[in-house]
Design a protein around this motif. Sequence first.
Motif, mmCIF file in Angstrom:
data_model
loop_
_atom_site.group_PDB
_atom_site.id
_atom_site.type_symbol
_atom_site.label_atom_id
_atom_site.label_comp_id
_atom_site.label_asym_id
_atom_site.label_seq_id
_atom_site.Cartn_x
_atom_site.Cartn_y
_atom_site.Cartn_z
ATOM 1 N N ARG A 97 0.826 -1.219 0.000
ATOM 2 C CA ARG A 97 0.000 0.000 0.000
ATOM 3 C C ARG A 97 0.862 1.271 0.000
ATOM 4 N NH1 ARG A 97 -5.246 -0.504 0.768
ATOM 5 N NH2 ARG A 97 -5.442 1.471 1.883
ATOM 6 N N THR A 100 -0.807 4.048 -1.984
ATOM 7 C CA THR A 100 -1.908 4.582 -1.190
ATOM 8 C C THR A 100 -1.407 5.540 -0.121
ATOM 9 O OG1 THR A 100 -3.235 2.609 -1.569
ATOM 10 C CG2 THR A 100 -3.802 3.939 0.356
ATOM 11 N N TYR A 103 -0.208 8.728 -1.823
ATOM 12 C CA TYR A 103 -1.308 9.546 -2.323
ATOM 13 C C TYR A 103 -2.049 10.225 -1.177
ATOM 14 C CZ TYR A 103 -5.423 11.445 -4.230
ATOM 15 O OH TYR A 103 -6.396 12.347 -4.536
ATOM 16 N N ASP A 104 -2.349 9.478 -0.109
ATOM 17 C CA ASP A 104 -3.060 10.072 1.033
ATOM 18 C C ASP A 104 -2.297 11.274 1.586
ATOM 19 O OD1 ASP A 104 -5.102 8.222 0.848
ATOM 20 O OD2 ASP A 104 -4.346 6.944 2.468
ATOM 21 N N GLU A 107 -2.544 14.294 -0.863
ATOM 22 C CA GLU A 107 -3.848 14.969 -0.840
ATOM 23 C C GLU A 107 -4.008 15.808 0.420
ATOM 24 O OE1 GLU A 107 -8.592 13.985 -0.797
ATOM 25 O OE2 GLU A 107 -7.331 12.860 -2.197
ATOM 26 N N HIS A 142 -6.623 6.119 -9.748
ATOM 27 C CA HIS A 142 -7.136 7.485 -9.596
ATOM 28 C C HIS A 142 -8.659 7.508 -9.509
ATOM 29 C CE1 HIS A 142 -3.005 8.452 -10.764
ATOM 30 N NE2 HIS A 142 -3.225 9.602 -10.158
ATOM 31 N N TYR A 144 -10.501 5.212 -8.201
ATOM 32 C CA TYR A 144 -10.792 4.763 -6.838
ATOM 33 C C TYR A 144 -10.723 5.936 -5.862
ATOM 34 C CZ TYR A 144 -10.158 2.421 -2.342
ATOM 35 O OH TYR A 144 -10.266 2.044 -1.029
ATOM 36 N N TYR A 145 -9.814 6.863 -6.118
ATOM 37 C CA TYR A 145 -9.653 8.015 -5.233
ATOM 38 C C TYR A 145 -10.561 9.188 -5.604
ATOM 39 C CZ TYR A 145 -6.036 6.347 -2.174
ATOM 40 O OH TYR A 145 -5.359 5.648 -1.206
ATOM 41 N N TYR A 147 -11.114 10.595 -8.689
ATOM 42 C CA TYR A 147 -10.806 11.380 -9.877
ATOM 43 C C TYR A 147 -11.815 11.067 -10.976
ATOM 44 C CZ TYR A 147 -6.168 12.853 -8.238
ATOM 45 O OH TYR A 147 -5.128 13.417 -7.556
ATOM 46 N N LYS A 171 -9.605 15.918 -9.691
ATOM 47 C CA LYS A 171 -10.361 15.775 -8.454
ATOM 48 C C LYS A 171 -10.368 17.117 -7.742
ATOM 49 C CE LYS A 171 -10.457 13.226 -4.081
ATOM 50 N NZ LYS A 171 -9.807 12.158 -3.283
#
Length: 196
Positions: A97, A100, A103-104, A107, A142, A144-145, A147, A171
């Motif tokens: 992950r 993940t 990315y978290d 953001e 993307h 999934y997040y 976008y 996003k």
Amino acid sequence: MSEVSLRVARLTDAAAIRQIYSYYVQNTAITCEVTVPTVEEITGRMKKTLQHYPYLVAELDGQVVGFAYIGPANPREAYQWTVETSIYVDRECRGHRIGTRLYDALEELCRRMHFVNMTAHIVYPHDDQPDHYLTLASPKFHEYYGYKLAGRFDRNVYKFDKWYDMIWMEKSIADHAQAPVAPLDFADVADDFFAK
């Protein structure tokens, strides 16, 4: 299982970043570069990014196994609330992950820096069918997040003797205020973020 940790990239990470990135340049159409940049080129890119934006690395067992950064989607002033993201993970370290986590963090940093829109420019198979050089993992990640597809450019990329499309995904992470707050520099939020 070891835990992935994140930190701000150091210029001394350039060689490790180059090692991870070289696989994608040489073996995939994910990046549009066709020649692996030198350590010096990567160092220069890192310096430029870190002047205003986050450049992060993920570590596993003391080794750099992924990196991520943002930059301006366009250098002109009216675009200043919109950034472009990039994330790469060591191909030998999938399943932890790492993407993940990176990315978290990006953001959350973007929110703290008062950005409104995050974008990703993604190479995409022209015939919608994955091939040896390009899967659909990035657009699915993307999506999934949260976008959404914002545009598709017909056969903009030529690599490995084949034409690929380019899609832009976006996003919104904040309201589109009438008078948006000016974005902060990464240095203004980094200490508090990594102190958490």
